[in-house]
Write an enzyme that holds these catalytic residues in place. Structure first.
Site, PDB file in Angstrom:
ATOM      1  N   GLU A  44      16.073  47.962  69.189  1.00 37.11           N
ATOM      2  CA  GLU A  44      16.337  47.514  67.810  1.00 37.11           C
ATOM      3  C   GLU A  44      17.481  48.310  67.194  1.00 37.11           C
ATOM      4  O   GLU A  44      17.496  49.550  67.239  1.00 37.11           O
ATOM      5  CB  GLU A  44      15.059  47.677  66.968  1.00 37.11           C
ATOM      6  CG  GLU A  44      15.250  47.248  65.513  1.00 37.11           C
ATOM      7  CD  GLU A  44      13.962  47.117  64.727  1.00 37.11           C
ATOM      8  OE1 GLU A  44      12.862  47.266  65.295  1.00 37.11           O
ATOM      9  OE2 GLU A  44      14.065  46.845  63.507  1.00 37.11           O
ATOM     10  N   LYS A  52       2.817  45.518  72.274  1.00 35.49           N
ATOM     11  CA  LYS A  52       4.036  46.315  72.109  1.00 35.49           C
ATOM     12  C   LYS A  52       3.696  47.571  71.317  1.00 35.49           C
ATOM     13  O   LYS A  52       2.855  47.529  70.417  1.00 35.49           O
ATOM     14  CB  LYS A  52       5.106  45.515  71.361  1.00 35.49           C
ATOM     15  CG  LYS A  52       6.335  46.339  71.006  1.00 35.49           C
ATOM     16  CD  LYS A  52       7.432  45.505  70.395  1.00 35.49           C
ATOM     17  CE  LYS A  52       7.345  45.357  68.895  1.00 35.49           C
ATOM     18  NZ  LYS A  52       7.347  46.636  68.137  1.00 35.49           N
TER      19      LYS A  52
END
Ligand code: KIV
Length: 290
Positions: free
Chosen positions: A184, A115
């Site tokens: 997020e 990621k």
């Protein structure tokens, strides 16, 4: 829940079925084993290890050396779940070659994917890793490696303009070959808006329920995070921190009052040998006293 190894195809099929993917962070072998036994689908070895495991103030100070230890420990504990290694700050930002080599280290240790944070501006990096045969998850919204640019831990995507910019970034990552995205700290509506523009699975941490799965940091679930940050989106399911503290206090008390170790914790010896050692000790004591 299937016992078969989770792959990119499994995750895509879960999105197609509208089935929520269960996603947690782990940084060590026992946590990975427990998560695996609980049937968790995806595990992120996050650079949040800087804060959860190392007590650092943010994620900027952790590097590949530390991340490789955490990645190796988690990969040893996992057979079924899909494991993602989080590329730390400056392990991929400077050049495609850095990105490919560092991502390659994670894959060599057993990660199924890596990621990295950022949108269109890192899409060339994403493409270079994908071209090297590595699965890449994008990370948008609150991206802690750019904390000073974002002005701190702030909720992102709070206007249509901001949501549209996130959609552009998300499409750039998908076009670069990212197999999925994590969003997020943003309103549910924004996350749902981004998700409906994409074909790949979109996961959320603090991004509401209208995504393909939920990520929570294991220390936040378990109650053993030591620090001041307490995001609104966290739900605690255990109190491991206070359990650990209580266990250490009980142990300290028993050692101090002489209750530990008890006879059941001591090794036995043949009675004749024991008598001989005891006699020798008595002899030594009386010779040092005379
Ligand atoms: O490091 C991490 O745990 C992360 C998640 C918060 C997405 O990057």
């Amino acid at each position: 829940m299937t016992a078969k190894k989770v792959t990119v195809a499994t995750l895509a099929a879960m999105r197609a079925r509208n089935e929520s993917t269960v996603f947690v962070t782990a940084y060590d072998y026992p946590t990975a084993v427990f998560a695996e036994r609980a049937g968790v689908d995806m595990i992120l070895v996050g650079d949040s290890a800087a804060m959860t495991m190392m007590g650092l103030p943010n994620t900027l100070e952790i590097g590949m050396t530390e991340m490789l230890v955490f990645v190796r420990s988690v990969c040893r504990g996992v057979k079924r779940a899909f494991v993602i290694g989080d590329l730390p700050f400056m392990s991929y930002q400077a050049a495609d070659r850095d990105a490919v080599l560092n991502a390659g280290h994670f894959v060599a240790l057993g990660c199924d994917a890596v990621k990295c944070e950022g949108g269109a501006r890192i899409s060339a990096r994403v493409r270079s890793m994908v071209d090297a045969g590595i699965n890449v998850m994008g990370h948008l919204g609150l991206t802690p490696q750019s904390l000073s640019q974002l002005g701190g831990y702030r909720v992102q995507g709070k206007s249509l303009d901001a949501a549209n910019r996130l959609v552009e970034d998300a499409l750039a990552l998908q076009n670069a070959g990212a197999f999925s995205l994590i969003l997020e700290a943003m309103p549910s509506e924004t996350a749902a808006y981004i998700r409906e523009h994409l074909d790949v699975p979109v996961y959320g941490i603090g991004a509401g329920p209208q995504v393909d799965g939920q990520l929570v940091i294991s220390h936040d679930i378990l109650g053993n995070f030591v620090g001041d940050i307490a995001p609104k989106f966290v739900k605690q399911y255990a109190h491991i921190g206070s359990d650990i503290e209580n266990a250490f206090s009980a142990y300290a008390h028993e050692v101090r009052v002489g209750h530990f170790p008890g006879p059941e914790h001591c090794y036995e010896i043949d009675a004749v040998q024991e008598a001989e050692i005891r006699a020798k000790r008595t002899q030594r004591t009386s010779s040092t006293q005379s």
